[in-house]
Enzyme design. Sequence first.
Site, PDB file in Angstrom:
ATOM      1  N   SER A 117      45.554  23.855  53.524  1.00 24.36           N
ATOM      2  CA  SER A 117      45.742  25.156  52.862  1.00 24.36           C
ATOM      3  C   SER A 117      44.631  26.063  53.341  1.00 24.36           C
ATOM      4  O   SER A 117      43.679  25.615  53.989  1.00 24.36           O
ATOM      5  CB  SER A 117      45.626  24.995  51.342  1.00 24.36           C
ATOM      6  OG  SER A 117      44.261  24.853  50.972  1.00 24.36           O
ATOM      7  N   ASP A 118      44.695  27.325  53.028  1.00 22.17           N
ATOM      8  CA  ASP A 118      43.539  28.185  53.235  1.00 22.17           C
ATOM      9  C   ASP A 118      42.642  28.055  51.991  1.00 22.17           C
ATOM     10  O   ASP A 118      42.986  27.381  51.006  1.00 22.17           O
ATOM     11  CB  ASP A 118      43.951  29.639  53.506  1.00 22.17           C
ATOM     12  CG  ASP A 118      42.832  30.396  54.248  1.00 22.17           C
ATOM     13  OD1 ASP A 118      41.680  29.930  54.258  1.00 22.17           O
ATOM     14  OD2 ASP A 118      43.124  31.459  54.821  1.00 22.17           O
ATOM     15  N   PHE A 119      41.509  28.713  52.056  1.00 22.59           N
ATOM     16  CA  PHE A 119      40.451  28.587  51.048  1.00 22.59           C
ATOM     17  C   PHE A 119      40.963  28.950  49.639  1.00 22.59           C
ATOM     18  O   PHE A 119      41.201  30.123  49.348  1.00 22.59           O
ATOM     19  CB  PHE A 119      39.320  29.527  51.435  1.00 22.59           C
ATOM     20  CG  PHE A 119      38.000  29.249  50.806  1.00 22.59           C
ATOM     21  CD1 PHE A 119      36.966  28.698  51.535  1.00 22.59           C
ATOM     22  CD2 PHE A 119      37.775  29.555  49.473  1.00 22.59           C
ATOM     23  CE1 PHE A 119      35.733  28.456  50.974  1.00 22.59           C
ATOM     24  CE2 PHE A 119      36.544  29.313  48.882  1.00 22.59           C
ATOM     25  CZ  PHE A 119      35.522  28.759  49.639  1.00 22.59           C
TER      26      PHE A 119
END
Length: 732
Positions: A276-278
Amino acid sequence: MLLRLVAALLLLIPASIASAQQPVAWKTGLEAREIERKVDALIGKMTLEEKVGQLHLSGRGEGFDINQVRSGDMGAVMNFVVPAEVLAVQKAVRESRLKIPLIIGLDAVHGFSTYFPLPLGQASSWNPELIEQAAYWTGREASAAGINWTFAPMVDISRDPRWGRALEGAGEDAYLGSVVATARTRGYQRGGVATTPKHFVGYGAVEAGRDYNATWIPTSQLFDLHLPPFKASFETGAMTAMAAFTALNGVPTTAHRGMLTDLLRGRWGFRGFVTSDFGSITELRLHGIARDDAEAARKALLAGIDMDMMSDVYHKHLANEVRVGRVPVKAVDEAVRRVLRVKFHLGLFEKPDVDPATAPSLMQTEAAREVALQAAREGAILLKNADETLPIRDTVKSVAVIGAMAVPEDERVWTDPAGLGRRVITPLPDALRERLPKDVSVSYQPAFTKNCGTAFADKKAAIHAAAASDLIVTMLGEDCEFIGEAASRTKLELPGVQQELLEALVKTGKPVVLVLATARPLILTWASEHVAAILQIFHGGTEGRTAIADILTGRYNPSGRVPMSFPRSVGQIPVYYSQLPSGRPEKPGERYASIFMDERNEPLYPFGYGLSYSRFTYANPRVSASSVRLDGSVEVAVDVTNTGTRDGQEVVQLYIRQPVASLSRPLRELKGFEKVMIRAGETKTVRFKLEASRLGAHDEQGRYVVDPGEVEIYIGGSSRAAAKAQVMLIRS
Ligand code: BGC
């Protein structure tokens, strides 16, 4: 020459040091099958908690709990850059029951210790070998510090300079973007780190260029514009991918099963893992598709997100979701399989720990700096050069360098680490003094309090110095908060008080050379009418200012080309070269045409454009056959002559247009380019192979169609190339 030098310097690196950073690549055949067996065996030994641990990515800083590493509850870490700290987490994982090595990630976006130009600036070189070298040295330096995974390359295509992250990409074009994606993926992995093409997919199309905003992308455009660089990166061997923060046509990509599972794994056969992204899994609540973190975790995992970056919700909720029967354990096993597979293919189980003693000696080596210098030279674009103001003439006896950016404190615009090795950046005035004859005086005035150019320090002194000189070199642009993630802008003028300074400098009546270090194309309409010369840099990195001095003094003949159109005004955005035709094209005197009432249609500086100190002419565009079958190919050739008095590099570009097809097709599409060095007076024949299979487009159902019919071919030094040939596509 450069490559020979790099190869020679490589030989000087002791073997023991060189072997510490091994190239990484997917293993094949027996080795790959053996890995699958090992992965199965390991999964068979794991508890549910240990499985979830492999999917948990946490970062250095507040909240990081090294005990989770010791207990086998963390499979990946990020932002550890100091070798001794990397070593500490590597040791901690060996206290865990299964001792599964950590994957250690970092945004090594445009360098690690040696900084190369921003990715947009690297793309401006239109030199894939050089771009690969820059990624290679970034990978080598990062892996010498114990990092084995980078959150790069960003391969998002963007036609919107309002978006602050355009700087991380390769600009507006799918073909250039794909070539750059391939080069960067190969380079990083040769340097020893796994890559993460990001952000899958469509992030560059955020509405109005406002970061994290929604994206609406028709299927045909998704396949023809946004997906190709990802595909290129995976075909080059990228081992992981990162989902975008954004929602694509109403579905947050972090929960987009159609993209992450059906397309990426199903149609494309991707075997690596997706992170996932942050914090983007927990953000699914804010996107309005999850009531709580447990539901967010469940939706993300079932859509195809294997690793949770910094949301902490897999760690907190996934095991329970399995226990209560909302997530099948098989889904967790599959995600774990993909993570472990990458760890085995990366060789992490055999790899020695980082050696903090040798790491510093591998930073900013001569070879890396040489590549950084060449990348900065080749990435600089000469946008204007009235009356051959540049290179600086012999008659110039005094130069005033104005603007705090000319003397940087650092050249860092991302979360890259500091503190390893030396970080020597030559200030522009010094670099100019070294290169200009002794009788030329070079003065310097910062004018602003800081690089950002938001407040004056001593404006008067700056104007005074400028007025007293024969030539003004002012270095302006975007810095500080105007750059990077969440730095979207609606006004693309020079930030702060810089325009005021520029106008005052022009008023002195002395010729002004504007050196622009920005993160995106700005609106340069006023400057283009008033200054003598413009040199565009997308922050040049460690060697940026030496490269500028080389160009200003004529030691290097500029060869950068625009990767993203420069608008005349914000209202034109999106403005890009590969427009579709209109039923009402612009026509002199026609009121009901596709035009603006208050602005021209075309950009100020188009895609592919850039000046040189040489001049190039094109002649004899020709094809090897007048017709080609849909499964065949044709050779296109053109003679390019350097009619100038200096040797120089030209970026020979090939565009096509199919005037009649089943879908309305762009007025121009880049299908090939080659950067060639041509000596003064020399003519070179440049050849391209054009496969008919590459000349099609996707329809609204996502089907790829190549239509028979006429194809126009344009070859030249920009997207306005005039030399024309044509070929007929025929059914077999
Ligand atoms: C960015 C990613 C980056 C991640 C980790 C996010 O905010 O969107 O591109 O890799 O942070 O630093």
